[in-house]
Design a protein around this motif. Structure first.
Motif, PDB file in Angstrom:
ATOM      1  N   VAL A   1       1.118  -1.218   0.202  1.00 53.99           N
ATOM      2  CA  VAL A   1       0.220  -0.430   0.309  1.00 53.99           C
ATOM      3  C   VAL A   1       0.946   1.165   0.492  1.00 53.99           C
ATOM      4  CG1 VAL A   1      -2.026  -1.617   1.232  1.00 53.99           C
ATOM      5  CG2 VAL A   1       0.143   0.223   2.782  1.00 53.99           C
ATOM      6  N   MET A   2       0.493   2.554  -0.740  1.00 50.94           N
ATOM      7  CA  MET A   2       0.775   3.683  -0.463  1.00 50.94           C
ATOM      8  C   MET A   2       0.043   4.144   0.583  1.00 50.94           C
ATOM      9  SD  MET A   2       2.299   5.055  -2.858  1.00 50.94           S
ATOM     10  CE  MET A   2       2.713   6.706  -3.238  1.00 50.94           C
ATOM     11  N   VAL A   3       0.843   4.805   1.568  1.00 47.34           N
ATOM     12  CA  VAL A   3       1.010   5.589   2.453  1.00 47.34           C
ATOM     13  C   VAL A   3       0.863   7.485   2.953  1.00 47.34           C
ATOM     14  CG1 VAL A   3       1.512   6.266   5.428  1.00 47.34           C
ATOM     15  CG2 VAL A   3       1.466   4.011   4.730  1.00 47.34           C
ATOM     16  N   GLU A   4      -0.853   7.853   2.229  1.00 45.16           N
ATOM     17  CA  GLU A   4      -0.822   8.793   1.950  1.00 45.16           C
ATOM     18  C   GLU A   4      -1.272   9.564   2.704  1.00 45.16           C
ATOM     19  OE1 GLU A   4      -0.800   9.001  -3.122  1.00 45.16           O
ATOM     20  OE2 GLU A   4      -1.934   7.310  -2.004  1.00 45.16           O
ATOM     21  N   VAL A   5      -2.577   9.102   3.181  1.00 46.64           N
ATOM     22  CA  VAL A   5      -3.809   8.755   4.133  1.00 46.64           C
ATOM     23  C   VAL A   5      -2.725   9.089   6.066  1.00 46.64           C
ATOM     24  CG1 VAL A   5      -5.818   9.255   4.702  1.00 46.64           C
ATOM     25  CG2 VAL A   5      -5.309   8.397   2.185  1.00 46.64           C
ATOM     26  N   PRO A   6      -3.413   9.584   6.364  1.00 49.49           N
ATOM     27  CA  PRO A   6      -2.608   9.741   8.328  1.00 49.49           C
ATOM     28  C   PRO A   6      -3.432   8.342   8.607  1.00 49.49           C
ATOM     29  CG  PRO A   6      -3.317  12.328   7.364  1.00 49.49           C
ATOM     30  CD  PRO A   6      -3.603  11.234   6.176  1.00 49.49           C
ATOM     31  N   SER A   7      -4.500   8.278   8.085  1.00 49.83           N
ATOM     32  CA  SER A   7      -4.851   7.116   8.936  1.00 49.83           C
ATOM     33  C   SER A   7      -3.980   5.989   9.268  1.00 49.83           C
ATOM     34  CB  SER A   7      -6.390   6.900   8.197  1.00 49.83           C
ATOM     35  OG  SER A   7      -6.831   6.135   7.140  1.00 49.83           O
ATOM     36  N   ALA A   8      -3.811   5.426   7.654  1.00 45.47           N
ATOM     37  CA  ALA A   8      -2.566   4.748   7.173  1.00 45.47           C
ATOM     38  C   ALA A   8      -1.525   4.652   8.072  1.00 45.47           C
ATOM     39  CB  ALA A   8      -2.343   4.444   5.617  1.00 45.47           C
ATOM     40  N   ALA A   9      -1.050   5.757   8.437  1.00 45.31           N
ATOM     41  CA  ALA A   9      -0.082   5.512   9.128  1.00 45.31           C
ATOM     42  C   ALA A   9      -0.093   5.496  10.486  1.00 45.31           C
ATOM     43  CB  ALA A   9       0.669   7.494   8.945  1.00 45.31           C
ATOM     44  N   LEU A  10      -0.909   5.486  10.931  1.00 42.43           N
ATOM     45  CA  LEU A  10      -1.349   5.896  12.404  1.00 42.43           C
ATOM     46  C   LEU A  10      -1.588   4.347  12.147  1.00 42.43           C
ATOM     47  CD1 LEU A  10      -3.925   8.712  12.632  1.00 42.43           C
ATOM     48  CD2 LEU A  10      -1.236   8.148  13.466  1.00 42.43           C
ATOM     49  N   THR A  11      -2.394   3.644  11.710  1.00 45.09           N
ATOM     50  CA  THR A  11      -2.536   2.067  11.547  1.00 45.09           C
ATOM     51  C   THR A  11      -2.211   1.565  10.978  1.00 45.09           C
ATOM     52  OG1 THR A  11      -4.884   2.384  10.133  1.00 45.09           O
ATOM     53  CG2 THR A  11      -4.850   2.888  12.484  1.00 45.09           C
ATOM     54  N   ALA A  12      -0.829   1.580  10.571  1.00 44.18           N
ATOM     55  CA  ALA A  12       0.388   1.035   9.992  1.00 44.18           C
ATOM     56  C   ALA A  12       0.825  -0.234  10.941  1.00 44.18           C
ATOM     57  CB  ALA A  12       1.194   2.039   9.769  1.00 44.18           C
ATOM     58  N   GLU A  13       0.508  -0.900  11.755  1.00 45.49           N
ATOM     59  CA  GLU A  13       0.484  -2.167  12.137  1.00 45.49           C
ATOM     60  C   GLU A  13      -0.921  -2.783  11.667  1.00 45.49           C
ATOM     61  OE1 GLU A  13       0.786  -2.540  16.557  1.00 45.49           O
ATOM     62  OE2 GLU A  13       0.826  -5.355  15.935  1.00 45.49           O
ATOM     63  N   ALA A  14      -1.342  -2.813  11.844  1.00 44.78           N
ATOM     64  CA  ALA A  14      -2.752  -3.338  11.246  1.00 44.78           C
ATOM     65  C   ALA A  14      -3.241  -3.719   9.528  1.00 44.78           C
ATOM     66  CB  ALA A  14      -3.847  -2.852  11.801  1.00 44.78           C
ATOM     67  N   ILE A  15      -2.752  -2.710   8.103  1.00 48.27           N
ATOM     68  CA  ILE A  15      -2.096  -2.180   7.583  1.00 48.27           C
ATOM     69  C   ILE A  15      -1.281  -3.734   6.939  1.00 48.27           C
ATOM     70  CG2 ILE A  15      -1.915  -1.062   5.079  1.00 48.27           C
ATOM     71  CD1 ILE A  15      -3.708   0.929   6.815  1.00 48.27           C
ATOM     72  N   LEU A  16       0.019  -3.767   8.122  1.00 51.82           N
ATOM     73  CA  LEU A  16       0.919  -4.018   7.075  1.00 51.82           C
ATOM     74  C   LEU A  16       0.835  -5.977   7.704  1.00 51.82           C
ATOM     75  CD1 LEU A  16       3.869  -1.785   7.929  1.00 51.82           C
ATOM     76  CD2 LEU A  16       3.236  -3.109   5.510  1.00 51.82           C
ATOM     77  N   ARG A  17       0.012  -6.311   8.521  1.00 52.94           N
ATOM     78  CA  ARG A  17      -0.399  -7.635   8.703  1.00 52.94           C
ATOM     79  C   ARG A  17      -1.086  -7.836   7.479  1.00 52.94           C
ATOM     80  NH1 ARG A  17      -3.257  -6.505  13.959  1.00 52.94           N
ATOM     81  NH2 ARG A  17      -1.675  -5.788  14.699  1.00 52.94           N
ATOM     82  N   GLU A  18      -1.882  -7.029   6.490  1.00 55.62           N
ATOM     83  CA  GLU A  18      -2.861  -7.563   5.011  1.00 55.62           C
ATOM     84  C   GLU A  18      -1.757  -7.677   4.406  1.00 55.62           C
ATOM     85  OE1 GLU A  18      -5.686  -8.520   6.144  1.00 55.62           O
ATOM     86  OE2 GLU A  18      -5.526  -7.490   7.868  1.00 55.62           O
ATOM     87  N   VAL A  19      -0.621  -6.945   4.056  1.00 51.22           N
ATOM     88  CA  VAL A  19       0.291  -6.820   2.665  1.00 51.22           C
ATOM     89  C   VAL A  19       1.481  -6.835   2.959  1.00 51.22           C
ATOM     90  CG1 VAL A  19      -1.455  -4.757   1.732  1.00 51.22           C
ATOM     91  CG2 VAL A  19       0.036  -4.098   2.808  1.00 51.22           C
TER      92      VAL A  19
END
Lengths: 92, 561
Positions: free
Chosen positions: B410-428
């Motif tokens: 994923v691209m991290v461009e939306v602040p919410s993605a930076a704030l929830t990076a751990e959960a996001i990186l479990r998926e990708v």
């Protein structure tokens, strides 16, 4: 008035580059040439040398159009323009 | 000497004479009548002469252009003397309107008609409005809008540059770019960096300087000086000498103590990729696939897309190529995908979100990527732009899996993605920080606006903190999933050191910046970079963060960066 029918051969239709090449050629033949979709009234025919008119005509590949012209050299002019329409100008 | 402070966006110290970009042509007043003593016949003749002159000018320019640029100029030249446009104007002149007002109105109605036809025709409406402005300029006897032509190289000064202006910019004629408006992430900044031209933006008042003034531009310090003295002339000469040293990149990004930071390139297509490979890029960190879609009124076929992608993959056999799926919307509208009437496009249906409203396009793009990958030797990674939640990341990963793509990210461009990076990186499998948009969204400041330039810099401690949080999220996730940066921030050598210190694994930038970033990075150890990252995070403002870090990196001054 001499007229010819032609089938659009360019892949993108009478848009973009094919429209520019055709409009320029129609402007150079020395007689006023009009273009219309087959079946449309003659009064609605558009100036074939106008790239903007050609774009609004919206002729796609496979569409049949009618070219009309009057005056000296009309037949020769129409023949050369039909040849251009029936060539795939996108391929060149 | 007169100074104009601005914001430096592309380094270089240069002296040259300026040419001002002509001001946009103002609308002739509604109802403006023919001047007393001018007959309608005379006004129509003047109009035809002006239209012929504009036609000839554009036609002459087409003769020197090539490819798509040539075709566009030839078509635009024909529009200038088009009977539909001119006859429409002549009718209005016959009713007593001035020739300027008549061509203005005729151009409006033609453009509106094209706009209503949609698709390709709607895009040509802009060309009609451009032609109209040129004819009005010709009638008024003022310079035509657009980049001035000149036989000698010059420094281009403008209020701001639009993407269309920058497309016609000849890098052999333009020495540097200076704008009174625009911000560090504006199109001016991006084009300057990709062309390697020194540039300063948001330099208020510089658009009032007369043509032909000699100015000194320092694209690192962000200053412009009119009528420079001997010391500035010497500085420009010294830069010319060091610039050649900064042209070479050895092909390995590393700190002084051997901590490897692969330096990758941002590319838009096959030609870019080949050029980047020649400049030593260790792979591609951002392949902007929308360049294959722009100027299209319909979606390219899977085969056509695959061929375009393969041309990039083939430039980097055995190396990493990170491809970003279609990022349409906001400043990159596509007629078949995005809604141009959205009130707030930067917060609208753009990037990955276009799959909500137009499903299928993304699936077919993934199919084309998988097809191209099979036929090439590159290590292909695929990421989605504008991901906001872990749920979206999971859905994208499953779409990639269905298409047979091994490494989704994923691209991290939306602040919410930076704030929830751990959960996001479990998926990708990986994340890549797009610092331009991340900055715009974190600071709530439009990238294109000059008055917000000071907010809109990735040196903002808040933005650096979001970068740090993304890296921490990856560590917490526990599988060493890579976090890269592919925004323009990575091209700033001082910021590249800070990003490395924050724990970013790879840096991707315009290929021209590789050598400068590598040269600075190899002067610091990883521990020093970490110290500088801490220093930047502790700064109360972007200005101080930048100044404090730069002060600790004397190599920047030595190299004129």
């Amino acid at each position: 008035m001499p007229e010819r029918i032609a089938t659009i051969a360019s892949r993108s239709g009478l848009h973009a580059r094919p429209a520019a090449l055709f409009a320029e050629a129609a402007g150079d033949v020395g007689v006023e040439v009009t273009i219309a979709m087959q079946g449309d009234p003659e009064d609605d025919a558009l100036d074939a040398s106008s790239i903007l008119s050609l774009m609004t005509l919206g002729a796609a590949k496979g569409d049949v159009v009618v070219l009309r012209a009057a005056g000296d050299g009309a037949d020769a002019a129409l023949d050369s323009l039909v040849k251009l329409l029936e060539t795939d100008l996108d391929a060149e | 000497m007169q100074n104009f402070p601005g914001v430096g966006v592309s380094p270089g110290r240069i002296i040259g004479t300026i040419r001002q970009m002509p001001k946009p042509i103002s609308e002739p007043p509604a109802g403006e009548q023919l001047a007393g003593g001018t007959s309608a016949e005379e006004a129509t003749a003047a109009l035809k002469a002006a239209s012929q002159a504009v036609h000839d000018e554009l036609k002459a320019r087409a003769a020197h252009a090539s490819g798509d640029g040539k075709a566009v100029l030839e078509a635009t030249a024909l529009m200038a003397k088009d009977t539909m446009l001119i006859k429409g104007a002549a009718k209005l002149v016959a009713r007593g309107l001035s020739s300027e007002r008549a061509i203005w109105e005729s151009g409006s109605s033609v453009a509106e008609m094209l706009h209503n036809l949609g698709g390709y025709m709607a895009e040509r409406a802009t060309d009609v409005l451009d032609v109209r402005a040129r004819i009005v300029a010709e009638l008024r006897g003022v310079p035509a809008p657009g980049i001035p032509t000149s036989s000698t190289p010059f420094i281009l000064v403008a209020e701001d540059l639009a993407p269309a202006d920058t497309a016609t910019l000849d890098p052999n004629k333009v020495l540097a770019l200076v704008t009174a408006g625009g911000g560090p992430q504006s199109h001016t900044a991006i084009i300057a960096r990709s062309l390697g031209l020194p540039a300063v933006v948001a330099a208020v008042g510089v658009d009032e300087l007369p043509d032909g003034t000699d100015v000194y531009v320092d694209g690192a310090a962000g200053t412009i000086t009119a009528e420079p003295d001997e010391s500035l002339r010497a500085a420009a000469e010294a830069w010319a000498a060091t610039a050649s040293l900064l042209a070479e990149f050895s092909g390995t990004g590393t700190t002084a103590d051997g901590h490897l930071v692969p330096l990758l390139a941002n590319v838009g297509g096959g030609k870019d990729a080949e050029a980047a490979a020649k400049l030593g890029a260790q792979g591609v960190g951002l392949f902007r696939t929308e360049f294959c879609f722009l100027e299209r009124d319909s979606e390219p076929s899977v085969e056509e897309q695959a061929a375009a992608y393969k041309s990039v993959f083939d430039a980097f056999p055995g190396k990493k190529v990170v491809l970003r799926t279609l990022d349409a919307g906001a400043d990159k509208p596509l007629p078949f995908l995005t809604d141009s009437t959205e009130p707030n496009p930067a917060l609208g249906v753009r990037g990955y979100r276009t799959d909500f409203t137009t499903p299928g396009v993304l699936d077919r793009q993934l199919e084309a990527i998988a097809l191209a990958e099979k036929q090439s030797e590159a290590d292909v990674w695929v990421m989605a732009p504008m991901i906001s939640t872990a749920e979206e990341a999971a859905r994208f990963a499953s779409m990639c899996a269905d298409a047979g793509i091994k490494t989704p990210g994923v691209m991290v461009e939306v602040p919410s993605a930076a704030l929830t990076a751990e959960a996001i990186l479990r998926e990708v499998g990986f994340a890549s920080l797009g610092t331009n948009d991340l900055t715009q969204y974190a600071m709530a400041a439009d990238r294109q606006l000059g008055p917000l330039a000071n907010l809109n810099t990735p040196w903002q401690p808040a933005v650096l903190r979001l970068v740090g949080l993304t890296v921490e999220g990856s560590r917490a996730e526990g599988h060493n999933k890579p976090v890269g940066v592919c925004g323009e921030a990575a091209a700033d050598p001082a910021l590249a050191v800070v990003l490395t210190g924050l724990g970013v694994n790879t840096l991707s930038m315009t290929a021209r910046s590789l050598a400068a970033v590598a040269a600075v990075l190899k002067t610091v150890t990883l521990a020093e970079a970490q110290q500088l990252a801490k220093l930047a995070l502790s700064a109360p403002s972007a200005t101080e963060a930048k100044a404090w870090v730069r002060e600790k990196l004397p190599v920047l001054e030595e190299l004129g960066l």
